[in-house]
Design a protein around this motif. Structure first.
Motif, PDB file in Angstrom:
ATOM      1  N   LEU A   1     -91.431 -33.777   5.434  1.00 17.99           N
ATOM      2  CA  LEU A   1     -91.819 -32.408   4.894  1.00 17.99           C
ATOM      3  C   LEU A   1     -93.541 -32.223   5.413  1.00 17.99           C
ATOM      4  CD1 LEU A   1     -91.250 -29.794   3.280  1.00 17.99           C
ATOM      5  CD2 LEU A   1     -92.120 -31.367   1.260  1.00 17.99           C
ATOM      6  N   VAL A   2     -94.060 -33.436   5.214  1.00 21.11           N
ATOM      7  CA  VAL A   2     -95.636 -33.294   5.305  1.00 21.11           C
ATOM      8  C   VAL A   2     -95.914 -33.290   7.020  1.00 21.11           C
ATOM      9  CG1 VAL A   2     -97.727 -34.963   5.152  1.00 21.11           C
ATOM     10  CG2 VAL A   2     -96.381 -34.798   3.287  1.00 21.11           C
ATOM     11  N   GLY A   3     -95.282 -34.124   7.611  1.00 20.70           N
ATOM     12  CA  GLY A   3     -95.481 -34.095   9.276  1.00 20.70           C
ATOM     13  C   GLY A   3     -95.332 -32.822   9.615  1.00 20.70           C
ATOM     14  N   SER A   4     -93.927 -32.100   9.410  1.00 24.74           N
ATOM     15  CA  SER A   4     -93.649 -30.779   9.830  1.00 24.74           C
ATOM     16  C   SER A   4     -94.702 -29.513   9.275  1.00 24.74           C
ATOM     17  CB  SER A   4     -92.307 -30.346   9.299  1.00 24.74           C
ATOM     18  OG  SER A   4     -92.251 -30.365   8.029  1.00 24.74           O
ATOM     19  N   SER A   5     -95.226 -29.700   8.080  1.00 23.82           N
ATOM     20  CA  SER A   5     -96.117 -28.792   7.654  1.00 23.82           C
ATOM     21  C   SER A   5     -97.435 -28.776   8.403  1.00 23.82           C
ATOM     22  CB  SER A   5     -96.162 -28.939   6.044  1.00 23.82           C
ATOM     23  OG  SER A   5     -94.974 -28.868   5.500  1.00 23.82           O
ATOM     24  N   LEU A   6     -97.997 -30.005   8.613  1.00 21.27           N
ATOM     25  CA  LEU A   6     -99.205 -30.103   9.125  1.00 21.27           C
ATOM     26  C   LEU A   6     -99.323 -29.826  10.782  1.00 21.27           C
ATOM     27  CD1 LEU A   6    -100.504 -33.527   7.733  1.00 21.27           C
ATOM     28  CD2 LEU A   6    -101.258 -31.173   7.114  1.00 21.27           C
TER      29      LEU A   6
ATOM     30  N   GLY B   1    -104.403 -41.450   2.391  1.00 21.19           N
ATOM     31  CA  GLY B   1    -102.981 -41.164   2.429  1.00 21.19           C
ATOM     32  C   GLY B   1    -101.939 -42.046   2.361  1.00 21.19           C
ATOM     33  N   ASP B   2    -100.714 -41.724   1.590  1.00 20.20           N
ATOM     34  CA  ASP B   2     -99.736 -42.668   1.357  1.00 20.20           C
ATOM     35  C   ASP B   2     -98.203 -41.936   1.300  1.00 20.20           C
ATOM     36  OD1 ASP B   2     -99.094 -42.509  -1.576  1.00 20.20           O
ATOM     37  OD2 ASP B   2    -101.252 -42.963  -1.617  1.00 20.20           O
ATOM     38  N   LEU B   3     -97.135 -42.550   1.300  1.00 17.85           N
ATOM     39  CA  LEU B   3     -95.855 -42.119   0.967  1.00 17.85           C
ATOM     40  C   LEU B   3     -95.372 -43.009  -0.529  1.00 17.85           C
ATOM     41  CD1 LEU B   3     -94.785 -41.738   4.484  1.00 17.85           C
ATOM     42  CD2 LEU B   3     -95.386 -39.990   2.963  1.00 17.85           C
ATOM     43  N   GLU B   4     -96.124 -43.293  -1.112  1.00 15.24           N
ATOM     44  CA  GLU B   4     -95.717 -43.832  -2.499  1.00 15.24           C
ATOM     45  C   GLU B   4     -94.970 -42.864  -3.262  1.00 15.24           C
ATOM     46  OE1 GLU B   4     -98.403 -46.373  -3.956  1.00 15.24           O
ATOM     47  OE2 GLU B   4     -98.920 -47.503  -2.299  1.00 15.24           O
ATOM     48  N   VAL B   5     -94.065 -42.397  -3.090  1.00 17.59           N
ATOM     49  CA  VAL B   5     -93.191 -41.153  -3.732  1.00 17.59           C
ATOM     50  C   VAL B   5     -92.467 -41.807  -4.609  1.00 17.59           C
ATOM     51  CG1 VAL B   5     -91.856 -38.940  -3.557  1.00 17.59           C
ATOM     52  CG2 VAL B   5     -93.550 -39.510  -1.862  1.00 17.59           C
ATOM     53  N   ALA B   6     -92.227 -41.595  -5.689  1.00 20.41           N
ATOM     54  CA  ALA B   6     -91.177 -42.101  -6.806  1.00 20.41           C
ATOM     55  C   ALA B   6     -90.259 -41.071  -7.233  1.00 20.41           C
ATOM     56  CB  ALA B   6     -92.022 -42.919  -7.897  1.00 20.41           C
ATOM     57  N   GLY B   7     -89.239 -40.981  -6.725  1.00 21.50           N
ATOM     58  CA  GLY B   7     -88.266 -40.100  -6.852  1.00 21.50           C
ATOM     59  C   GLY B   7     -88.359 -38.645  -6.053  1.00 21.50           C
TER      60      GLY B   7
ATOM     61  N   LEU C   1    -103.447 -17.514   5.762  1.00 21.82           N
ATOM     62  CA  LEU C   1    -102.949 -17.853   4.300  1.00 21.82           C
ATOM     63  C   LEU C   1    -101.870 -18.859   4.305  1.00 21.82           C
ATOM     64  CD1 LEU C   1    -103.808 -14.444   2.620  1.00 21.82           C
ATOM     65  CD2 LEU C   1    -105.014 -16.453   2.518  1.00 21.82           C
ATOM     66  N   SER C   2    -100.858 -18.597   5.374  1.00 21.21           N
ATOM     67  CA  SER C   2     -99.692 -19.244   5.237  1.00 21.21           C
ATOM     68  C   SER C   2     -99.963 -20.514   6.080  1.00 21.21           C
ATOM     69  CB  SER C   2     -98.483 -18.475   6.514  1.00 21.21           C
ATOM     70  OG  SER C   2     -98.859 -18.602   7.713  1.00 21.21           O
ATOM     71  N   ALA C   3    -100.682 -20.849   6.762  1.00 18.51           N
ATOM     72  CA  ALA C   3    -101.105 -22.208   7.175  1.00 18.51           C
ATOM     73  C   ALA C   3    -101.787 -22.875   6.297  1.00 18.51           C
ATOM     74  CB  ALA C   3    -101.764 -22.057   8.610  1.00 18.51           C
ATOM     75  N   SER C   4    -102.819 -22.142   5.661  1.00 19.06           N
ATOM     76  CA  SER C   4    -103.557 -22.975   4.646  1.00 19.06           C
ATOM     77  C   SER C   4    -102.499 -23.261   3.464  1.00 19.06           C
ATOM     78  CB  SER C   4    -104.539 -22.042   3.951  1.00 19.06           C
ATOM     79  OG  SER C   4    -105.465 -21.809   4.848  1.00 19.06           O
ATOM     80  N   LEU C   5    -101.754 -22.599   3.104  1.00 17.99           N
ATOM     81  CA  LEU C   5    -100.520 -22.751   1.934  1.00 17.99           C
ATOM     82  C   LEU C   5     -99.803 -24.118   2.448  1.00 17.99           C
ATOM     83  CD1 LEU C   5     -99.013 -21.911  -0.709  1.00 17.99           C
ATOM     84  CD2 LEU C   5     -97.395 -20.779   0.709  1.00 17.99           C
ATOM     85  N   ALA C   6     -99.343 -24.065   3.731  1.00 16.69           N
ATOM     86  CA  ALA C   6     -98.410 -25.406   4.160  1.00 16.69           C
ATOM     87  C   ALA C   6     -99.356 -26.586   4.081  1.00 16.69           C
ATOM     88  CB  ALA C   6     -97.957 -25.021   5.715  1.00 16.69           C
ATOM     89  N   THR C   7    -100.756 -26.435   4.568  1.00 10.80           N
ATOM     90  CA  THR C   7    -101.558 -27.585   4.539  1.00 10.80           C
ATOM     91  C   THR C   7    -101.886 -27.863   3.203  1.00 10.80           C
ATOM     92  OG1 THR C   7    -102.573 -26.797   6.598  1.00 10.80           O
ATOM     93  CG2 THR C   7    -103.777 -28.348   5.093  1.00 10.80           C
ATOM     94  N   GLY C   8    -102.053 -26.965   2.276  1.00  7.45           N
ATOM     95  CA  GLY C   8    -102.204 -27.405   0.726  1.00  7.45           C
ATOM     96  C   GLY C   8    -101.290 -28.240   0.093  1.00  7.45           C
ATOM     97  N   ALA C   9    -100.100 -27.611   0.383  1.00  7.30           N
ATOM     98  CA  ALA C   9     -98.783 -28.180  -0.098  1.00  7.30           C
ATOM     99  C   ALA C   9     -98.570 -29.731   0.403  1.00  7.30           C
ATOM    100  CB  ALA C   9     -97.595 -27.435   0.036  1.00  7.30           C
ATOM    101  N   ALA C  10     -98.698 -29.870   1.761  1.00  7.60           N
ATOM    102  CA  ALA C  10     -98.597 -31.133   2.323  1.00  7.60           C
ATOM    103  C   ALA C  10     -99.446 -32.408   1.795  1.00  7.60           C
ATOM    104  CB  ALA C  10     -98.860 -31.030   3.802  1.00  7.60           C
ATOM    105  N   VAL C  11    -100.933 -31.692   1.701  1.00  2.00           N
ATOM    106  CA  VAL C  11    -101.845 -32.892   1.317  1.00  2.00           C
ATOM    107  C   VAL C  11    -101.724 -32.908  -0.025  1.00  2.00           C
ATOM    108  CG1 VAL C  11    -103.303 -32.543   3.300  1.00  2.00           C
ATOM    109  CG2 VAL C  11    -103.769 -31.258   1.307  1.00  2.00           C
ATOM    110  N   SER C  12    -101.310 -32.262  -1.051  1.00  2.00           N
ATOM    111  CA  SER C  12    -101.236 -32.367  -2.337  1.00  2.00           C
ATOM    112  C   SER C  12    -100.091 -33.236  -2.788  1.00  2.00           C
ATOM    113  CB  SER C  12    -101.051 -31.100  -2.895  1.00  2.00           C
ATOM    114  OG  SER C  12    -101.892 -30.136  -2.727  1.00  2.00           O
TER     115      SER C  12
END
Length: 256
Positions: free
Chosen positions: A70-75, A188-194, A245-256
């Motif tokens: 998800l992060v890679g495709s968004s960025l 950056g990390d992918l320490e996603v729990a769930g 706005l759409s590219a910024s939205l994808a970036t914000g969602a990815a890095v958050s």
């Protein structure tokens, strides 16, 4: 013989890469320090609460693989949109200050979260990204009916440098453990729990990707220049706003 449309020529490659991504996401959870067996992961004969292989696959590793995709495709997608919008092959999601705003929000939450009502790290980083988008958009559209891509680029680069200066200042005021957490977050990390973080970012990503699909033709024409695109029926101002706005939205969602 009529030559094939460029989009049709690229369709087999897109399909092949999509299948490769699905294979990577499905296969990545089988790789790790603890080996797991395919037969045990999908076995219905063993209850899930007793199936350690299935728990590792579905609860520990698969969410990280999905988050990475998800992060890679968004960025990557937002980077293409920014490059087309600015007509600059060096532009990326970090150029316009969106990632810097998200980083500042996260660092403030880590350093001063106990004293300020900034919410969690993910909420604060998304708020920082939104703040950066609002400031850059206001500056770029101040004296134009549309967006000035030159002002947009300069404002983004300047704001990004300002945000990272503030990040260093917040780190200076923080203690060792807070600085360590902030640096780990910035790296950056992918320490996603769930699956909760993935599901939280998914709606924003889907909205952005829907906008990217609508922008395909207008952005292709915009690469010829604003006047040429407008002569072919493209609403340049609307296209620029939606792209930013759409590219910024994808970036914000990815890095958050």
């Amino acid at each position: 013989m009529t030559p094939a449309h460029p989009l049709r020529r690229g369709l087999p490659l897109v399909i092949m890469l999509a299948l490769a991504m699905v294979a990577a996401v499905a296969g990545a959870p089988f790789i790790g320090s603890t080996p797991i067996a395919f037969s045990r992961v999908f076995s219905r004969a063993i209850p899930f609460q007793d199936n350690l292989d299935a728990q590792i696959f579905f609860l520990a590793r698969l969410p990280r693989a999905l988050a990475a995709a998800l992060v890679g495709s968004s960025l990557a997608s937002s980077g293409v949109v920014f490059q087309t919008l600015l007509r600059n092959p060096l532009a990326d999601p970090y150029t316009l200050g969106v990632a810097g705003g998200a980083a500042l929000g996260a660092v403030v939450s880590i350093g001063f979260g106990a004293f300020l009502p900034v919410g969690g790290v993910a909420t604060a980083s998304l708020a920082g990204a939104c703040l950066a988008v609002a400031v850059v958009y206001a500056i770029a559209s101040a004296r134009h009916r549309g967006l000035s891509t030159t002002v947009l680029l300069l404002a983004g680069v300047t704001l990004n440098a300002f945000f990272y200066a503030l990040i260093l200042f917040v780190q200076y005021l923080s203690n060792f453990s807070q600085v360590f957490r902030a640096v780990r977050w910035l790296m950056g990390d992918l320490e996603v729990a769930g699956y909760a973080p993935v599901l939280r970012a998914l709606p924003f990503t889907l909205i952005a990707f829907g906008a990217f699909g609508w922008l395909a033709r207008p952005l292709n024409l915009l690469t010829l220049g604003a006047d040429a695109a407008q002569s072919r029926g493209v609403n340049v101002a609307t296209t620029q706003r939606v792209a930013f706005l759409s590219a910024s939205l994808a970036t914000g969602a990815a890095v958050s």
